[in-house]
Design a protein around this motif. Structure first.
Motif, PDB file in Angstrom:
ATOM      1  N   ALA A   1       0.833  -1.199   0.000  1.00 50.87           N
ATOM      2  CA  ALA A   1       0.000   0.000   0.000  1.00 50.87           C
ATOM      3  C   ALA A   1       0.869   1.252   0.000  1.00 50.87           C
ATOM      4  CB  ALA A   1      -0.929  -0.006   1.213  1.00 50.87           C
ATOM      5  N   LEU A   2       1.948   1.234   0.765  1.00 51.38           N
ATOM      6  CA  LEU A   2       2.849   2.384   0.832  1.00 51.38           C
ATOM      7  C   LEU A   2       3.718   2.485  -0.412  1.00 51.38           C
ATOM      8  CD1 LEU A   2       3.857   1.945   4.557  1.00 51.38           C
ATOM      9  CD2 LEU A   2       2.706   3.946   3.612  1.00 51.38           C
TER      10      LEU A   2
ATOM     11  N   ARG B   1      -0.474   1.444  15.417  1.00 48.51           N
ATOM     12  CA  ARG B   1      -1.647   0.573  15.441  1.00 48.51           C
ATOM     13  C   ARG B   1      -2.626   1.072  14.382  1.00 48.51           C
ATOM     14  NH1 ARG B   1      -4.527  -0.340  20.787  1.00 48.51           N
ATOM     15  NH2 ARG B   1      -5.244  -2.185  19.640  1.00 48.51           N
ATOM     16  N   TYR B   2      -3.138   0.163  13.590  1.00 46.18           N
ATOM     17  CA  TYR B   2      -3.998   0.582  12.480  1.00 46.18           C
ATOM     18  C   TYR B   2      -4.944  -0.554  12.117  1.00 46.18           C
ATOM     19  CZ  TYR B   2      -1.092  -2.351   9.477  1.00 46.18           C
ATOM     20  OH  TYR B   2      -0.444  -3.414   8.909  1.00 46.18           O
ATOM     21  N   ARG B   3      -5.948  -0.191  11.350  1.00 47.01           N
ATOM     22  CA  ARG B   3      -6.910  -1.183  10.902  1.00 47.01           C
ATOM     23  C   ARG B   3      -6.691  -1.561   9.453  1.00 47.01           C
ATOM     24  NH1 ARG B   3     -13.028   0.423  11.649  1.00 47.01           N
ATOM     25  NH2 ARG B   3     -12.687   1.564   9.691  1.00 47.01           N
ATOM     26  N   GLU B   4      -6.538  -0.567   8.583  1.00 47.52           N
ATOM     27  CA  GLU B   4      -6.396  -0.815   7.152  1.00 47.52           C
ATOM     28  C   GLU B   4      -5.104  -0.200   6.633  1.00 47.52           C
ATOM     29  OE1 GLU B   4      -8.225  -2.777   5.513  1.00 47.52           O
ATOM     30  OE2 GLU B   4      -9.897  -3.024   6.901  1.00 47.52           O
ATOM     31  N   ALA B   5      -4.387  -0.939   5.789  1.00 48.85           N
ATOM     32  CA  ALA B   5      -3.129  -0.451   5.242  1.00 48.85           C
ATOM     33  C   ALA B   5      -3.316   0.814   4.407  1.00 48.85           C
ATOM     34  CB  ALA B   5      -2.474  -1.537   4.396  1.00 48.85           C
ATOM     35  N   ALA B   6      -4.499   0.987   3.839  1.00 50.27           N
ATOM     36  CA  ALA B   6      -4.758   2.164   2.993  1.00 50.27           C
ATOM     37  C   ALA B   6      -4.649   3.466   3.775  1.00 50.27           C
ATOM     38  CB  ALA B   6      -6.129   2.044   2.354  1.00 50.27           C
ATOM     39  N   THR B   7      -4.708   3.407   5.110  1.00 49.98           N
ATOM     40  CA  THR B   7      -4.622   4.636   5.914  1.00 49.98           C
ATOM     41  C   THR B   7      -3.185   5.000   6.259  1.00 49.98           C
ATOM     42  OG1 THR B   7      -4.820   3.412   8.010  1.00 49.98           O
ATOM     43  CG2 THR B   7      -6.868   4.127   6.948  1.00 49.98           C
ATOM     44  N   LEU B   8      -2.216   4.148   5.915  1.00 52.83           N
ATOM     45  CA  LEU B   8      -0.837   4.377   6.346  1.00 52.83           C
ATOM     46  C   LEU B   8      -0.073   5.425   5.538  1.00 52.83           C
ATOM     47  CD1 LEU B   8       0.255   0.701   7.128  1.00 52.83           C
ATOM     48  CD2 LEU B   8      -0.483   2.482   8.726  1.00 52.83           C
ATOM     49  N   PRO B   9      -0.278   5.580   4.209  1.00 56.62           N
ATOM     50  CA  PRO B   9       0.526   6.560   3.479  1.00 56.62           C
ATOM     51  C   PRO B   9       0.478   7.969   4.057  1.00 56.62           C
ATOM     52  CG  PRO B   9      -0.582   5.112   1.926  1.00 56.62           C
ATOM     53  CD  PRO B   9      -1.122   4.769   3.283  1.00 56.62           C
ATOM     54  N   ALA B  10      -0.624   8.360   4.664  1.00 55.85           N
ATOM     55  CA  ALA B  10      -0.717   9.710   5.226  1.00 55.85           C
ATOM     56  C   ALA B  10       0.214   9.916   6.422  1.00 55.85           C
ATOM     57  CB  ALA B  10      -2.164   9.989   5.655  1.00 55.85           C
ATOM     58  N   LEU B  11       0.715   8.828   7.010  1.00 55.79           N
ATOM     59  CA  LEU B  11       1.602   8.938   8.170  1.00 55.79           C
ATOM     60  C   LEU B  11       3.054   9.197   7.781  1.00 55.79           C
ATOM     61  CD1 LEU B  11       0.380   5.885  10.309  1.00 55.79           C
ATOM     62  CD2 LEU B  11      -0.410   8.256  10.438  1.00 55.79           C
TER      63      LEU B  11
END
Length: 461
Positions: free
Chosen positions: A110-111, A229-239
């Motif tokens: 995803a990243l 800690r996360y639920r979906e990989a799609a939310t990681l790029p913003a970090l």
């Protein structure tokens, strides 16, 4: 086409010998490894010959062969993490660590669709923070009923590396939780808590100079080990923008204890124990690092080529620091000097139990003989008691009498399955009996050991 393909794997040039493959299989290898070309002029450190098998199995096995060769070649040169990584356009690398099942591979893809894809397998970090990529083929499920296909990262839409030197910016421990809120949560992890996860995902840490202290220095340089800690990989790029900040210089801390023979315990009064009682010393360890807030020491040991970290807390750090051919009285004095006398409680039993625990963990040694069951002993455990009998007769051919063991005596018999020191038996018994029994336990254990020895059930090694 040349019969040898040179690929770049965590900073090492690995040659793949294609000469025994069919033209179609050789082309499949070139296609799968298209994103990992070795730099011009690179000299291979090892040549890999693909297995002769069907194409799918050959490509899958080849990926493992190259990975093992690359890790072996980098032994001692860099910190090698079984980890994924992505890079920002200016070369700042965020390293993603986590055991199988934590979502590392899914997160890296995803990243990698947004940032430069570094690896989903192995990340190597040099002493100065340089990162070496490993853009090996990815194992992709194209047909659930068929084996995984090996595809170059670019073939599945992952971004190329940036035109910049790669530098470590952050080490991130991934923790995927299907029940976590949609917004990921980032926090700085306690280094003592993070070390076990990091070491378990490291190859050949004991071949790296000051491996544990290097991790501590890198953590300091990058603002601490992060936990996400996360639920979906799609939310990681913003970090990534917040994580990918340029790191400071990596300063490896000094060891947290003095070298063997230099510790200053000679001025501590021995007390009533006398000069002939056991003396305790730190066991050999690969590395150790002091941790603060609270005071702890992380110790790295290697068992069967695998790194293991033990974090010493409570009074154990003071005991560890002072344990250089020290008596128990000296270790008690060192603990009291470091942390103060506990209110209304004798520090001796607590230190004794800490010493026993450190010995059980293989981190402390003593000059005591070891006690163990004799080989010529039979015993029966009924659940309520143990009955043991020495089978060999005395020199005058007198047969031994059976011994019935209950309560703490039965526990001590169980502990004697492996050779142990008297100090360990006393400390373990004290943990079971409680500190209120501290005055009676040593004499009781010594008397029981004397009886077992006289009954020829145990021996001194």
């Amino acid at each position: 086409m040349p019969a040898t393909l040179l690929v770049d794997a965590v900073g090492s040039c690995i040659a793949i010998d294609l000469s025994a493959l069919s033209p179609e299989d050789a082309d499949a290898v070139r296609e799968a490894w298209a994103d990992a070309p070795a730099p011009d002029g690179a000299q291979p450190v090892q040549t890999i010959t693909p297995l002769i098998a069907d194409r799918v199995d050959m490509l899958s096995a080849l990926s493992q062969q190259v990975t093992l060769a690359a890790i072996e070649a980098a032994r001692g040169r860099a910190w090698m993490l079984h980890a994924a990584g992505v890079a920002t356009p200016d070369g700042q690398v965020v390293v993603l660590v986590g055991p199988s099942g934590r979502g590392k591979t899914t997160a890296s893809r995803a990243l990698g669709a947004v940032y430069g894809y570094v690896s989903d397998e192995t990340i190597a970090i040099d002493a100065d923070g340089r990162v070496w990529p490993y853009r090996k083929p990815l194992s992709v499920i194209e047909d659930p009923a068929a084996p995984k296909t090996q595809l170059a990262p670019s073939a599945v839409g992952l971004k190329p590396l940036p035109d910049a030197d790669l530098r470590v910016a952050a080490i991130v421990l991934l923790d995927r939780d299907p029940e976590h809120p949609e917004e990921p949560e980032v926090e700085v992890a306690d280094l003592g808590d993070a070390l076990e996860d990091l070491v378990s995902q490291t190859s050949f840490l004991h071949h790296q100079t000051a491996g544990l202290r290097f991790i501590a220095g890198l953590a300091e340089a990058t603002g601490g080990i992060r936990s996400v800690r996360y639920r979906e990989a799609a939310t990681l790029p913003a970090l990534i923008p917040a994580l990918a900040q340029e790191a400071g210089p990596i300063v490896v801390p000094e060891p947290g204890v003095k070298a063997r023979g230099d510790s200053d315990v000679s001025g501590v009064q021995e007390g009533p124990e006398g000069p002939n009682l056991p003396r305790f010393s730190r066991a050999a360890a690969e590395d150790e690092v002091a941790l603060t807030d609270p005071d702890r020491i992380a110790v790295l040991t290697i068992v069967h080529e695998q790194g293991h970290v033990t974090v010493l807390g409570g009074i154990a750090p003071a005991v560890w620091r002072a344990a250089d051919h020290a008596t128990l009285a000296e270790l008690v004095a060192a603990a009291v000097d470091a942390y103060g006398e506990p209110d209304g409680v004798d520090a001796g039993p607590a230190v004794l139990m800490a010493v026993g625990q450190l010995m059980d963990a293989g981190l402390l040694t003593s000059d005591e003989p070891r006690l163990a069951r004799r080989e010529d002993v039979a015993w029966v455990d009924s659940g309520e008691r143990i009955v043991a009998l020495a089978l060999s007769p005395e020199e005058d051919q007198t047969l031994a009498q059976p011994a019935a063991l209950t309560g703490s005596a039965a526990l001590i018999w169980e502990w004697l399955e492996e050779p142990v020191a008297l100090t360990q038996l006393i400390a373990r018994t004290l943990e079971v009996a409680g500190t209120d029994a501290a005055a009676e336990v040593p004499a009781q254990v010594e008397a029981f050991v004397t009886d077992l020895t006289a009954s020829r059930l145990i021996e001194t090694l």
